[in-house]
Write a protein that holds these residues in place. Structure first.
Motif, short mmCIF file in Angstrom:
data_model
loop_
_atom_site.label_atom_id
_atom_site.label_comp_id
_atom_site.label_asym_id
_atom_site.label_seq_id
_atom_site.Cartn_x
_atom_site.Cartn_y
_atom_site.Cartn_z
N HIS A 114 -14.35 30.41 24.48
CA HIS A 114 -14.12 29.40 25.51
C HIS A 114 -14.36 30.05 26.86
N PRO A 115 -15.01 29.36 27.80
CA PRO A 115 -15.34 29.99 29.09
C PRO A 115 -14.12 30.56 29.82
N ARG A 116 -12.97 29.92 29.70
CA ARG A 116 -11.77 30.40 30.40
C ARG A 116 -10.96 31.39 29.57
N MET A 117 -10.98 31.24 28.25
CA MET A 117 -10.08 32.01 27.40
C MET A 117 -10.75 33.15 26.65
N SER B 69 -15.83 24.66 24.06
CA SER B 69 -15.61 23.62 25.07
C SER B 69 -16.68 22.53 24.94
#
Length: 312
Positions: A173-176, A276
Motif C-alpha cells: 500500500h502506498p502509505r503502509m 489500494s
C-alpha cells in the motif's frame, strides 16, 4: 533460499475454549467431517483430501494456534530438516520420531521465529477420500493458512532461509508499505502467507471448494445460516482465487476459495501489487469494500501459545 524439502500443507490445529460449539460449526455448517475423537480433541477431515485431517480442535482455556503442519517427502527429509534447523539455532520442540496422531507417520516440531509451533512429517497413512460431486459445497482440501506477524519481514525470511519457501507475490500500500507476502512450497500460488499485523495470530485458514459454482453455493449456505461474513464474495488478483471470509464462533477468520493459481515455477517472477487499486483486492468488484474496519476483523486476538508447545 535453502533447498525445498517441504511438499505441502497438511493441517492447522486450533485450541478453543468451547470445543462443542467449534466442532458443531466446522461439521454442520462449514462442511468438514469428524473422523477421530479423543479426550478434549476432535480431528476434522475434508471429504476430498487424502490427509487424515485438515483441522484439529483442542479444548483449552486459551484460544490459540496449536500448530501448523507441513508434509515432507520421506523420513530422510524429515531428519535433514530437523538437523538443519537445530544446527541453525532453531529451537526444536520434539525430536524426529513416530507420531501419535491419526495416520501415524514420522515427524518433529519446532518453534518459528515468533514462537508458533510448526510440525513437519512424512509417511502419514493416506485417508480414504472421494471426489466431491458437482454442486456439493463442502471443502475439498485445506488450501492455505495466513498468519499475522508483528515482524513480517523477519518471518518471511525465516520460512525462506530455514524451510525453502518461495515468494510468489507481495501486496503493498502506498502509505503502509508491504503488507502481505504469499509463500509456496509447491506449484500452488501459496500454501502460507504472512500478513503485517499488530501481533502474532491467525489471520485466516482457507478451504478449497470444487469450483466456482460450489464456492458460491457454499457462500450462500453460510449466509443463510447467519454466519458473519467479513469480506466477499470476490476474486483476488494475487493467486487469482475466489474469496469469501467468515468468522467462526471464536472469532477466527475462515475462508471459502477455489481456483487458486498453479504456477510454472521455472518461469514465475513475483509481482508487487498495490492493493489500494480495487481490482487487486477484488477483480470482480462484487465484494464489500476493504477498509480498516474489515481488515481489523482478521487481526484476531493475540496468540497465547507463542513459545509454549501444545500438550498434544
Amino acid at each position: 533460499m535453502t533447498q525445498r524439502l517441504i511438499t505441502h500443507l497438511r493441517h492447522v490445529d486450533l485450541a478453543v475454549p468451547d470445543l462443542a460449539v467449534q466442532r458443531e460449526f466446522f461439521t454442520s455448517t462449514w462442511g468438514l467431517k469428524e473422523e477421530h475423537t479423543d479426550s478434549g480433541l476432535t480431528f476434522l477431515a475434508a471429504e476430498g483430501s487424502p490427509e487424515q485431517y485438515v483441522v484439529r480442535l483442542r479444548e483449552a482455556t486459551d484460544k490459540r494456534i496449536d500448530l501448523i503442519s507441513f508434509g515432507a517427502g520421506d523420513a530422510a527429509d524429515v531428519d535433514t530438516l530437523a538437523g538443519r534447523l537445530a544446527s541453525e539455532g532453531v529451537r526444536l520442540v520434539t525430536e524426529p520420531g513416530t507420531l501419535q496422531t491419526p495416520g501415524g507417520g514420522y515427524g518433529f516440531r519446532f518453534f518459528d521465529n515468533e514462537g508458533r509451533t510448526v510440525e513437519i512429517s512424512s509417511d502419514v497413512a493416506v485417508r480414504q477420500h472421494r471426489p466431491i460431486e458437482e454442486g456439493e459445497s463442502v471443502p475439498v482440501r485445506l488450501s492455505h493458512v495466513v498468519v499475522n506477524s508483528a515482524d513480517p519481514e523477519a518471518t518471511v525470511a525465516f520460512y525462506d532461509r530455514h524451510l525453502g519457501f518461495s515468494l510468489s507475490d507481495t501486496l503493498m500500500h502506498p502509505r503502509m508499505g508491504s503488507m502481505m507476502w504469499f509463500l509456496r512450497t509447491n506449484p500452488w500460488h501459496h500454501s502460507m502467507a504472512i500478513a503485517r499485523g499488530p501481533h502474532p495470530s491467525l489471520h485466516h485458514a482457507s478451504f478449497e471448494l470444487r469450483g466456482v459454482d460450489e464456492y458460491m453455493r457454499g457462500t450462500g449456505r453460510l449466509l443463510r445460516a447467519g454466519v458473519e461474513k467479513i469480506w466477499g464474495p470476490g476474486r483476488h488478483l494475487a493467486g487469482n482465487n475466489t474469496f469469501s471470509y467468515f468468522l467462526d464462533p471464536h472469532g477466527n477468520t475462515v475462508e471459502y476459495t477455489t481456483e487458486l493459481d498453479v504456477l510454472d515455477e521455472d518461469t514465475w517472477h513475483p509481482h508487487v501489487y498495490d492493493f489500494s487499486n480495487p481490482e487487486v483486492s477484488d477483480q470482480w468488484g462484487t465484494a464489500n469494500a476493504m477498509n480498516e474496519f474489515v481488515a481489523a476483523k482478521s487481526f484476531n486476538d493475540p496468540d497465547k501459545g507463542l513459545f509454549v508447545a501444545p500438550p498434544v
